[in-house]
Design an enzyme around this catalytic site. Structure first.
Site, PDB file in Angstrom:
ATOM      1  N   HIS A 171       4.775 -10.198  -7.623  1.00 21.91           N
ATOM      2  CA  HIS A 171       3.478  -9.591  -7.369  1.00 21.91           C
ATOM      3  C   HIS A 171       3.555  -8.625  -6.198  1.00 21.91           C
ATOM      4  CE1 HIS A 171       3.362 -13.715  -5.437  1.00 21.91           C
ATOM      5  NE2 HIS A 171       3.192 -12.951  -4.378  1.00 21.91           N
ATOM      6  N   ARG A 177      -4.433  -5.324   0.953  1.00 25.40           N
ATOM      7  CA  ARG A 177      -5.715  -5.759   1.513  1.00 25.40           C
ATOM      8  C   ARG A 177      -6.861  -4.891   0.998  1.00 25.40           C
ATOM      9  NH1 ARG A 177      -1.659  -5.375   5.314  1.00 25.40           N
ATOM     10  NH2 ARG A 177      -0.939  -7.389   6.116  1.00 25.40           N
ATOM     11  N   GLU A 182      -1.826  -9.230  -6.033  1.00 24.31           N
ATOM     12  CA  GLU A 182      -2.435 -10.224  -5.156  1.00 24.31           C
ATOM     13  C   GLU A 182      -3.293  -9.482  -4.139  1.00 24.31           C
ATOM     14  OE1 GLU A 182      -1.309 -13.416  -1.614  1.00 24.31           O
ATOM     15  OE2 GLU A 182       0.205 -12.967  -3.150  1.00 24.31           O
ATOM     16  N   ASN A 226      -9.668 -10.325   4.144  1.00 26.49           N
ATOM     17  CA  ASN A 226      -9.777 -10.978   5.444  1.00 26.49           C
ATOM     18  C   ASN A 226     -11.233 -10.976   5.882  1.00 26.49           C
ATOM     19  OD1 ASN A 226      -6.890 -11.494   6.203  1.00 26.49           O
ATOM     20  ND2 ASN A 226      -6.767  -9.275   5.915  1.00 26.49           N
ATOM     21  N   HIS A 285       1.419   4.936  -4.990  1.00 26.07           N
ATOM     22  CA  HIS A 285       0.477   4.511  -6.022  1.00 26.07           C
ATOM     23  C   HIS A 285       1.050   3.339  -6.808  1.00 26.07           C
ATOM     24  CE1 HIS A 285       3.064   7.543  -8.111  1.00 26.07           C
ATOM     25  NE2 HIS A 285       3.092   6.591  -9.030  1.00 26.07           N
ATOM     26  N   GLU A 297      -1.626   5.447 -11.145  1.00 29.25           N
ATOM     27  CA  GLU A 297      -1.162   6.426 -12.122  1.00 29.25           C
ATOM     28  C   GLU A 297      -1.253   5.794 -13.507  1.00 29.25           C
ATOM     29  OE1 GLU A 297       2.744   9.212 -13.176  1.00 29.25           O
ATOM     30  OE2 GLU A 297       2.957   7.500 -11.826  1.00 29.25           O
TER      31      GLU A 297
END
Length: 359
Positions: free
Chosen positions: A100, A104, A151, A155, A169, A217
């Protein structure tokens, strides 16, 4: 939209540690027999000859020291070469897969809505860690045990991040770029490049942005088992980066393309062919050696049979270990973390522990 072919998942037991050649112990530069013979020779002649004898022994010792030092250096170089060969052999045979990519976001629900409604992903799982004040959401086009997924990290209280100039990208393979773009527009998404051929090529692509400004993309491609197919990162020295990913990470250079008209070169690295596996797209822009990484993008996670041997190999091939191998507190999943020569972070995760975590 996205067509997905089934993908198998296989995990192999850990391999035995690759050996490290060592040598040690002191080396006598002028042994007692040599000293005795030199002094005996000196005692049987005059004072000048004694001086000559002592000088001869000194020269002899210097030559022995020099030869021994050269031998030690040669042994060390041979040992390093042998160890790197063993490490490289193990890295190439290790069962590795891109698991993965972590980054954030400022509003988790908003991002999940965009990815599921506009990009056709599924919310695979969500976990909240209140004591650490963050929440994760895993999204993708198939189960985590066999597909590359996203993932997301939220926060508590942080609603904005700086993406910087180093991250490029993500790539998503779709069967019809134009239709996908129309859907995204209808849902209120931002299209930054309309559908059309890629610069210097024939593939039909488009670019869209998610609510946090991350670029995706869209690549027109037939049915694939891995629609989330690329992560593009910019690097300052492409040859150095290719060599590191080949040796330390065990990736294969799938292809390399230079675009002198637009002053950039790309290299596709991965653990399988581009049409069936997620790959890392490294981009070098002519003359640019440093970028601003910001604080939004985090890392890629890669599966391995043994995090301890992985850390040894990363060190041998010039990587910087930022987290020594071992279990994570609380969940006992073994990981190790490192930085590549450009400062990009990668986390290696024990394959067996990762599957247990998904149960």
């Amino acid at each position: 939209m996205v067509q997905i072919l089934p993908m198998a998942s296989t995990i192999r037991p850990s391999l035995s540690s690759f050996g490290t050649t060592r040598f040690g112990g002191g080396i006598s530069m002028c042994n007692s027999s040599s000293r005795f013979n030199s002094l005996h020779f000196a005692s049987s002649v005059g004072p000048q000859s004694q001086g000559f004898g002592l000088k001869a022994c000194k020269i002899f010792r210097q030559e022995r020291n020099s030869k021994s030092a050269k031998t030690i250096v040669s042994m060390a170089q041979g040992s390093t070469a042998t160890t790197q060969e063993n490490a490289l052999e193990w890295v190439k045979s290790d069962k590795r897969r891109m698991l993965h990519v972590v980054y954030r976001v400022g509003d988790l629900d908003r991002t999940i809505k965009f990815y599921t409604e506009c990009l056709g992903m599924k919310l695979l799982r969500k976990r909240d860690i209140p004591e650490e004040r963050y929440t994760n959401a895993f999204l993708g086009y198939g189960p985590e045990d066999s597909h590359f997924v996203i993932e997301l990290t939220y926060n508590y209280g942080v609603d904005k991040y700086d993406i910087g100039t180093a991250f490029g990208h993500f790539g998503i393979a779709v069967d019809d770029v134009a239709k996908t773009v129309d859907l995204i527009k209808a849902k209120g998404g931002t299209v930054t490049r309309e559908p059309g051929p890629v610069k210097g090529g024939k593939s039909i692509i488009a670019f869209v942005e998610d609510p946090d400004g991350y670029k995706f993309e869209l690549i027109e491609r037939g049915p694939t088992p891995e629609p989330l197919c690329q992560v593009m990162l910019r690097v300052g020295d492409l040859d150095r980066s290719i060599a590191f990913h080949e040796k330390a990470f065990g990736m294969e250079l799938l292809r390399r393309r230079d675009n002198p008209e637009y002053k950039y070169t790309i290299a596709m690295m991965g653990y399988g062919p581009e049409d069936k596996s997620a790959v890392l797209e490294l981009t070098y822009n002519y003359g640019v050696t440093e970028y601003d990484k910001g604080n939004a993008y985090a890392q890629i996670a890669i599966g391995t049979d043994d995090v301890y041997k992985t850390a040894e190999a990363v060190k041998l091939f010039g990587g910087n270990i930022t987290r020594e191998p071992g279990p994570l507190p609380g969940i006992n999943t073994k990981i190790t973390a490192c930085l590549d020569p450009d400062g990009w972070k990668t986390v290696f995760v024990d394959n067996v522990d990762f599957l247990k975590e998904l149960e």
